[in-house]
Design a protein around this motif. Sequence first.
Motif, PDB file in Angstrom:
ATOM      1  N   ASP A   1       2.806  10.066  11.384  1.00 35.92           N
ATOM      2  CA  ASP A   1       1.944   8.942  10.958  1.00 35.92           C
ATOM      3  C   ASP A   1       1.760   8.012  12.146  1.00 35.92           C
ATOM      4  O   ASP A   1       2.299   8.265  13.251  1.00 35.92           O
ATOM      5  N   LEU A   2       0.994   6.946  11.938  1.00 36.35           N
ATOM      6  CA  LEU A   2       0.757   5.961  13.000  1.00 36.35           C
ATOM      7  C   LEU A   2       2.091   5.322  13.408  1.00 36.35           C
ATOM      8  O   LEU A   2       3.012   5.223  12.583  1.00 36.35           O
TER       9      LEU A   2
ATOM     10  N   PHE B   1       0.841  -1.196   0.000  1.00 38.37           N
ATOM     11  CA  PHE B   1       0.000   0.000   0.000  1.00 38.37           C
ATOM     12  C   PHE B   1       0.883   1.256   0.000  1.00 38.37           C
ATOM     13  O   PHE B   1       0.626   2.218  -0.742  1.00 38.37           O
TER      14      PHE B   1
ATOM     15  N   SER C   1       6.841   9.992   0.416  1.00 35.03           N
ATOM     16  CA  SER C   1       6.899  10.044  -1.050  1.00 35.03           C
ATOM     17  C   SER C   1       6.604  11.446  -1.586  1.00 35.03           C
ATOM     18  O   SER C   1       7.001  11.779  -2.695  1.00 35.03           O
TER      19      SER C   1
ATOM     20  N   GLY D   1       0.080  12.049   8.112  1.00 33.93           N
ATOM     21  CA  GLY D   1      -0.179  10.823   7.334  1.00 33.93           C
ATOM     22  C   GLY D   1       0.809  10.752   6.186  1.00 33.93           C
ATOM     23  O   GLY D   1       0.479  10.325   5.084  1.00 33.93           O
ATOM     24  N   GLY D   2       2.048  11.149   6.454  1.00 30.30           N
ATOM     25  CA  GLY D   2       3.063  11.302   5.391  1.00 30.30           C
ATOM     26  C   GLY D   2       3.692  10.007   4.937  1.00 30.30           C
ATOM     27  O   GLY D   2       4.496  10.004   4.004  1.00 30.30           O
TER      28      GLY D   2
ATOM     29  N   ASP E   1     -10.176   9.834   2.723  1.00 30.03           N
ATOM     30  CA  ASP E   1     -10.379   8.501   3.327  1.00 30.03           C
ATOM     31  C   ASP E   1     -11.445   8.508   4.418  1.00 30.03           C
ATOM     32  O   ASP E   1     -11.813   7.438   4.916  1.00 30.03           O
TER      33      ASP E   1
ATOM     34  N   ILE F   1      -5.495  12.497   2.472  1.00 31.35           N
ATOM     35  CA  ILE F   1      -5.903  12.033   3.807  1.00 31.35           C
ATOM     36  C   ILE F   1      -7.412  12.192   3.975  1.00 31.35           C
ATOM     37  O   ILE F   1      -8.120  11.212   4.230  1.00 31.35           O
TER      38      ILE F   1
ATOM     39  N   GLY G   1       2.141   9.292  15.966  1.00 31.55           N
ATOM     40  CA  GLY G   1       0.969   9.848  16.638  1.00 31.55           C
ATOM     41  C   GLY G   1      -0.301   9.379  15.975  1.00 31.55           C
ATOM     42  O   GLY G   1      -0.285   8.444  15.162  1.00 31.55           O
ATOM     43  N   ASN G   2      -1.375  10.053  16.346  1.00 31.63           N
ATOM     44  CA  ASN G   2      -2.682   9.680  15.818  1.00 31.63           C
ATOM     45  C   ASN G   2      -3.441  10.989  15.617  1.00 31.63           C
ATOM     46  O   ASN G   2      -3.603  11.758  16.570  1.00 31.63           O
ATOM     47  N   PHE G   3      -3.878  11.255  14.379  1.00 33.25           N
ATOM     48  CA  PHE G   3      -4.495  12.571  14.164  1.00 33.25           C
ATOM     49  C   PHE G   3      -5.855  12.717  14.838  1.00 33.25           C
ATOM     50  O   PHE G   3      -6.433  13.787  14.835  1.00 33.25           O
ATOM     51  N   PHE G   4      -6.355  11.628  15.441  1.00 33.65           N
ATOM     52  CA  PHE G   4      -7.591  11.764  16.224  1.00 33.65           C
ATOM     53  C   PHE G   4      -7.294  12.103  17.687  1.00 33.65           C
ATOM     54  O   PHE G   4      -8.198  12.318  18.475  1.00 33.65           O
TER      55      PHE G   4
ATOM     56  N   ARG H   1      -1.876  15.077   2.402  1.00 31.39           N
ATOM     57  CA  ARG H   1      -2.053  14.652   1.008  1.00 31.39           C
ATOM     58  C   ARG H   1      -2.829  13.337   0.978  1.00 31.39           C
ATOM     59  O   ARG H   1      -2.413  12.343   1.577  1.00 31.39           O
TER      60      ARG H   1
HETATM   61  C1  LIG Z   1      -3.993   7.272   1.779  1.00 35.23           C
HETATM   62  S1  LIG Z   1      -2.533   7.201   2.744  1.00 35.23           S
HETATM   63  C2  LIG Z   1      -1.743   8.675   2.197  1.00 35.23           C
HETATM   64  C3  LIG Z   1      -0.269   8.645   2.390  1.00 35.23           C
HETATM   65  C4  LIG Z   1       0.471   9.887   1.882  1.00 35.23           C
HETATM   66  N1  LIG Z   1      -0.008  11.116   2.475  1.00 35.23           N
HETATM   67  C5  LIG Z   1       0.397   9.947   0.375  1.00 35.23           C
HETATM   68  O1  LIG Z   1      -0.332  10.755  -0.181  1.00 35.23           O
HETATM   69  O2  LIG Z   1       1.090   9.137  -0.263  1.00 35.23           O
HETATM   70  C6  LIG Z   1      -3.106   7.625   4.357  1.00 35.23           C
HETATM   71  C7  LIG Z   1      -2.027   7.732   5.408  1.00 35.23           C
HETATM   72  O3  LIG Z   1      -2.656   8.149   6.644  1.00 35.23           O
HETATM   73  C8  LIG Z   1      -2.096   7.399   7.696  1.00 35.23           C
HETATM   74  N2  LIG Z   1      -3.059   7.322   8.802  1.00 35.23           N
HETATM   75  C9  LIG Z   1      -4.216   6.613   8.841  1.00 35.23           C
HETATM   76  N3  LIG Z   1      -4.830   6.784  10.018  1.00 35.23           N
HETATM   77  C10 LIG Z   1      -4.045   7.623  10.749  1.00 35.23           C
HETATM   78  C11 LIG Z   1      -4.172   8.203  12.042  1.00 35.23           C
HETATM   79  N4  LIG Z   1      -5.225   7.930  12.821  1.00 35.23           N
HETATM   80  N5  LIG Z   1      -3.206   9.045  12.466  1.00 35.23           N
HETATM   81  C12 LIG Z   1      -2.121   9.326  11.668  1.00 35.23           C
HETATM   82  N6  LIG Z   1      -1.962   8.824  10.417  1.00 35.23           N
HETATM   83  C13 LIG Z   1      -2.909   7.979   9.966  1.00 35.23           C
HETATM   84  C14 LIG Z   1      -1.838   6.031   7.064  1.00 35.23           C
HETATM   85  O4  LIG Z   1      -0.928   5.259   7.820  1.00 35.23           O
HETATM   86  C15 LIG Z   1      -1.318   6.415   5.687  1.00 35.23           C
HETATM   87  O5  LIG Z   1       0.067   6.618   5.692  1.00 35.23           O
END
Ligand SMILES: C[S@@+](CC[C@H](N)C(=O)[O-])C[C@H]1O[C@@H](n2cnc3c(N)ncnc32)[C@H](O)[C@@H]1O
Length: 393
Positions: A243-244, A189, A225, A220-221, A296, A293, A271-274, A291
């Motif tokens: 990111d997680l 993924f 990339s 969520g980086g 989803d 994010i 961390g956790n964005f929530f 990006r």
């Molecule tokens: C669709 S991917 C996008 C990744 C990247 N920003 C990109 O565009 O390539 C979503 C990202 O959000 C991260 N993510 C999901 N839930 C999260 C949370 N609760 N806190 C922090 N990051 C989270 C995932 O691990 C993943 O890396």
Amino acid sequence: MLTTSKIDPSGSDSQPLSFRDKLRWLPPKWLFRFLNWLGFRPAPVQALMDASMFMLPQWMYAVAKLNIPEMLHHGAMTSSDIASKVDANPDRIDRLMHALCQQGYFKLSLSNGTERWLNTAKTEVLIESHPNTIRPLLLHWVEDCYGPSTRLLDALSSQASAFELYHEQPGMDFFSDYLESRPTSHAQFANAMTASSAFTDRAVMDDFSWSRFDSVIDIGGSRGSFILPLMDKYTKLKATIFDLPNVIEASERTLSDSTMNSSGRLTFQAGNFFDQDTIPRIGANSAFILRNILHDWSDSKCEKILSNLASAMTGQDSRIILIELGRAGNRERSNMERGRTTIDLLMMTMFAGKERTTDEFKGLLNAAGLELVAIHKTRSIAQVVEAKLATAN
Ligand SMILES: C[S@@+](CC[C@H](N)C(=O)[O-])C[C@H]1O[C@@H](n2cnc3c(N)ncnc32)[C@H](O)[C@@H]1O
């Protein structure tokens, strides 16, 4: 427009049919050849071909998993050579290659009376090492999304996503439940996200003025990339990948040798964005980048993410920058909008998320104490949504 009476076996309905619907009408032979040469297909034939397209990703998946494009990259091969190399049935390989050839994947060359297969531009990008590879996206879509898409019909009248219905687990989260327990899918993924960047990164970097920021946090980086090429272009920019925890652990490991990391310009934050307490604060001339994010997540989850970030912003000079496809949501038809609505339905299948219209972005931002500054179009399918703390704050 040429019309005729609808051919109805019961003879009860005489609704007029357009020229494009005249499936059962036999044109004179010269006209048939001419229409065929033009590529004209009656609407029922077009719809039938579209319906048969459920198979195409499986054909592409099969040749990608057998590494046939890699093999042909090194030289043309006959179907039986390919079959013996991958230990498969020669007749089935030959028919698969012919079917894909009709879709523009692979072509035949004739030399010394023997027909051999060659790659086309569309099969070259199924090779992992190709700079514009789509292979990880193809594998992710077929392995993680194809099954869930079979439950879309049920999801239309359910609170649950097709993904949750398919896995029979209400509330199952793609990131923290599904990927967490599947390391191979997780790595794939991350690669798929990197591969998808190739389609938009250059335009997003060139068509928005990033130079005004001293530092950014990529929320969520993932594996960096987006942020790594951005730091390559803006050599003074400092960045944090947020990111997680399990993602940060893998990213730190993967990026441990990167020059950005060793020069101290790149840092990592699990961390956790929530959870507001895990989000670092930002000051003037700094930005949170998100990006792909928000698409989803449901509106209520997006409001939570955005208000957590808003609480970590200290003034009118900090920004939230969303990089999203968005959606026009109007009657216009274009290739870009076709791409956006397709990804919108992928979000509907896998998450409670969506691609949003300008009004929907405004609504989310306002609910989180933010305001839209501008939506910057780019020379790609992606748009850059710029937001700041609402003036009243
Ligand atoms: C669709 S991917 C996008 C990744 C990247 N920003 C990109 O565009 O390539 C979503 C990202 O959000 C991260 N993510 C999901 N839930 C999260 C949370 N609760 N806190 C922090 N990051 C989270 C995932 O691990 C993943 O890396």
